[in-house]
Design an enzyme around this catalytic site. Sequence first.
Site, PDB file in Angstrom:
ATOM      1  N   CYS A 160       0.803  -1.236   0.000  1.00 51.11           N
ATOM      2  CA  CYS A 160       0.000   0.000   0.000  1.00 51.11           C
ATOM      3  C   CYS A 160       0.834   1.284   0.000  1.00 51.11           C
ATOM      4  CB  CYS A 160      -0.953  -0.004   1.186  1.00 51.11           C
ATOM      5  SG  CYS A 160      -0.206  -0.628   2.700  1.00 51.11           S
ATOM      6  N   HIS A 174      -2.446   6.423   4.391  1.00 56.60           N
ATOM      7  CA  HIS A 174      -1.025   6.533   4.726  1.00 56.60           C
ATOM      8  C   HIS A 174      -0.499   7.861   4.181  1.00 56.60           C
ATOM      9  CE1 HIS A 174      -1.399   2.487   5.897  1.00 56.60           C
ATOM     10  NE2 HIS A 174      -0.690   1.867   4.980  1.00 56.60           N
TER      11      HIS A 174
HETATM   12  N1  LIG Z   1      -4.621  -3.618   4.945  1.00 56.58           N
HETATM   13  C1  LIG Z   1      -3.957  -3.004   3.964  1.00 56.58           C
HETATM   14  O1  LIG Z   1      -3.884  -1.754   3.912  1.00 56.58           O
HETATM   15  C2  LIG Z   1      -3.287  -3.791   2.881  1.00 56.58           C
HETATM   16  C3  LIG Z   1      -2.770  -3.089   1.794  1.00 56.58           C
HETATM   17  C4  LIG Z   1      -2.156  -3.785   0.752  1.00 56.58           C
HETATM   18  C5  LIG Z   1      -2.067  -5.151   0.829  1.00 56.58           C
HETATM   19  N2  LIG Z   1      -2.549  -5.823   1.910  1.00 56.58           N
HETATM   20  C6  LIG Z   1      -2.454  -7.293   1.895  1.00 56.58           C
HETATM   21  O2  LIG Z   1      -3.769  -7.807   1.639  1.00 56.58           O
HETATM   22  C7  LIG Z   1      -3.963  -9.044   2.307  1.00 56.58           C
HETATM   23  C8  LIG Z   1      -5.175  -8.919   3.224  1.00 56.58           C
HETATM   24  O3  LIG Z   1      -4.927  -7.897   4.185  1.00 56.58           O
HETATM   25  P1  LIG Z   1      -5.994  -7.448   5.283  1.00 56.58           P
HETATM   26  O4  LIG Z   1      -5.406  -6.225   5.877  1.00 56.58           O
HETATM   27  O5  LIG Z   1      -7.354  -7.408   4.711  1.00 56.58           O
HETATM   28  O6  LIG Z   1      -5.908  -8.681   6.326  1.00 56.58           O
HETATM   29  P2  LIG Z   1      -7.010  -9.179   7.369  1.00 56.58           P
HETATM   30  O7  LIG Z   1      -7.865  -8.049   7.799  1.00 56.58           O
HETATM   31  O8  LIG Z   1      -6.256  -9.947   8.390  1.00 56.58           O
HETATM   32  O9  LIG Z   1      -7.924 -10.205   6.511  1.00 56.58           O
HETATM   33  C9  LIG Z   1      -7.497 -11.483   6.114  1.00 56.58           C
HETATM   34  C10 LIG Z   1      -8.620 -12.228   5.426  1.00 56.58           C
HETATM   35  O10 LIG Z   1      -8.153 -13.548   5.088  1.00 56.58           O
HETATM   36  C11 LIG Z   1      -8.975 -14.538   5.731  1.00 56.58           C
HETATM   37  N3  LIG Z   1      -8.152 -15.670   6.189  1.00 56.58           N
HETATM   38  C12 LIG Z   1      -7.243 -15.672   7.190  1.00 56.58           C
HETATM   39  N4  LIG Z   1      -6.675 -16.901   7.300  1.00 56.58           N
HETATM   40  C13 LIG Z   1      -7.263 -17.674   6.359  1.00 56.58           C
HETATM   41  C14 LIG Z   1      -7.126 -19.040   5.979  1.00 56.58           C
HETATM   42  N5  LIG Z   1      -6.242 -19.852   6.588  1.00 56.58           N
HETATM   43  N6  LIG Z   1      -7.885 -19.507   4.966  1.00 56.58           N
HETATM   44  C15 LIG Z   1      -8.771 -18.701   4.328  1.00 56.58           C
HETATM   45  N7  LIG Z   1      -8.954 -17.396   4.650  1.00 56.58           N
HETATM   46  C16 LIG Z   1      -8.203 -16.895   5.650  1.00 56.58           C
HETATM   47  C17 LIG Z   1      -9.608 -13.807   6.916  1.00 56.58           C
HETATM   48  O11 LIG Z   1     -10.796 -14.480   7.284  1.00 56.58           O
HETATM   49  P3  LIG Z   1     -11.384 -14.337   8.776  1.00 56.58           P
HETATM   50  O12 LIG Z   1     -11.945 -12.962   8.891  1.00 56.58           O
HETATM   51  O13 LIG Z   1     -12.423 -15.388   8.828  1.00 56.58           O
HETATM   52  O14 LIG Z   1     -10.229 -14.583   9.716  1.00 56.58           O
HETATM   53  C18 LIG Z   1      -9.863 -12.430   6.302  1.00 56.58           C
HETATM   54  O15 LIG Z   1     -11.014 -12.492   5.480  1.00 56.58           O
HETATM   55  C19 LIG Z   1      -2.650  -9.339   3.057  1.00 56.58           C
HETATM   56  O16 LIG Z   1      -1.842 -10.166   2.268  1.00 56.58           O
HETATM   57  C20 LIG Z   1      -2.036  -7.953   3.206  1.00 56.58           C
HETATM   58  O17 LIG Z   1      -0.639  -7.993   3.360  1.00 56.58           O
HETATM   59  C21 LIG Z   1      -3.170  -5.183   2.926  1.00 56.58           C
END
Ligand SMILES: NC(=O)c1ccc[n+]([C@@H]2O[C@H](COP(=O)([O-])OP(=O)(O)OC[C@H]3O[C@@H](n4cnc5c(N)ncnc54)[C@H](OP(=O)(O)O)[C@@H]3O)[C@@H](O)[C@H]2O)c1
Length: 340
Positions: free
Chosen positions: A151, A234
């Site tokens: 991001c 950010h």
């Molecule tokens: N947040 C940001 O600003 C941002 C920006 C760019 C990229 N990213 C990337 O985008 C991805 C998601 O980020 P996020 O911030 O949305 O993370 P998050 O809030 O932790 O969400 C993770 C998602 O994946 C699911 N999940 C977790 N473990 C799993 C498993 N073993 N099998 C299937 N589903 C599973 C979770 O389901 P549950 O809710 O049921 O646990 C949730 O829906 C990451 O790789 C992160 O590095 C994030």
Amino acid sequence: MDKKFKVAVMGATGAVGQVFMWMLADHPWFEVSYATASASRVGLQYASTVHWVLPMEMPEQIKTIEIQEFNFEAMKEAGVQIVFSALPAEVAREAEPQLRANGFYVFSNAAAMRYDSNVPILIPETNLEKLDLIKDQGYPESGFVVTNANCVTTGLAMALAPLRKFGIKTIMMNSYQSVSGAGYPGLSSFDITDNCIPFIKGEEEKIEKEVKKILSISPEVYAYTVRVPVMFGHLESVWLDLEQDVEIEDVIKAWADFKEVAELPSTPKQPVEYGSDNTFPQPKYAFWGNPKGMVVYTGRLKKKNGKIGFLLLVNNIVKGAAGGSIQNAEAFVERFGLRK
Ligand SMILES: NC(=O)c1ccc[n+]([C@@H]2O[C@H](COP(=O)([O-])OP(=O)(O)OC[C@H]3O[C@@H](n4cnc5c(N)ncnc54)[C@H](OP(=O)(O)O)[C@@H]3O)[C@@H](O)[C@H]2O)c1
């Protein structure tokens, strides 16, 4: 377009997954026909299980979507072609190559495959031609993975793309990153309330690697990344050493001349907007713009001892994550002539 592409959202309940669900609820080309989360949620309706963190109401259309298990056959039966991945990197590392092998077109936010030489880190406004790398992965005979950048790198790359022509020799940057960047539930409130944390694991290395890969440049990069008690957006302060002697007006013009590459539904007409007010930009503007959260805002522009300095704001979960992926999928559909 008469018929919409059926898409899946993997990790639909996380911070990024929620943005996918919100943006896709009324998307003109795509419709969600499959959504996954962790195993304990399978069978539950989206609204009954998600902890909605976005600053807008949950769209009616997504409330009754049922969380499904991760199953290729069921996804194919649901007519899914395009898969949006908001999975944690360790889960994506296993799932995304399997999705590709099963013929799906994967647009991912995870870092797992970003550095593979045949996987583009795509930002359509800056490096649309890198989309052609999907042919090296076997498209159209097979599926593929296209990633978007981390991001904080997305914001930086957007502000720098129009300045590439001046020759970027050195980038010195500091970030002030919101808590939503760590996902949900993310950091403990005990750690971040009234506090800043001067270390985000792996982030500074990602910025250096990714900005070089995205913009095909090789500057010296000096980065510090700091987590701050802000919900969304950010902020980044940047100083540049340029090969050319550039005036402030040249930079403002370069940003103003930077227009959308193609008419994609999720691309703003003016993707980088500069504001001259001393108090601009601020994280509270993270959801400004049209489409909301897709514009990168710049301000506080200075020239000192030949260096150019400025601040920028990127919405980390929209342009820096789900919105960026949706835009990438739109760019794919457009570039490969798949609009029906
Ligand atoms: N947040 C940001 O600003 C941002 C920006 C760019 C990229 N990213 C990337 O985008 C991805 C998601 O980020 P996020 O911030 O949305 O993370 P998050 O809030 O932790 O969400 C993770 C998602 O994946 C699911 N999940 C977790 N473990 C799993 C498993 N073993 N099998 C299937 N589903 C599973 C979770 O389901 P549950 O809710 O049921 O646990 C949730 O829906 C990451 O790789 C992160 O590095 C994030």
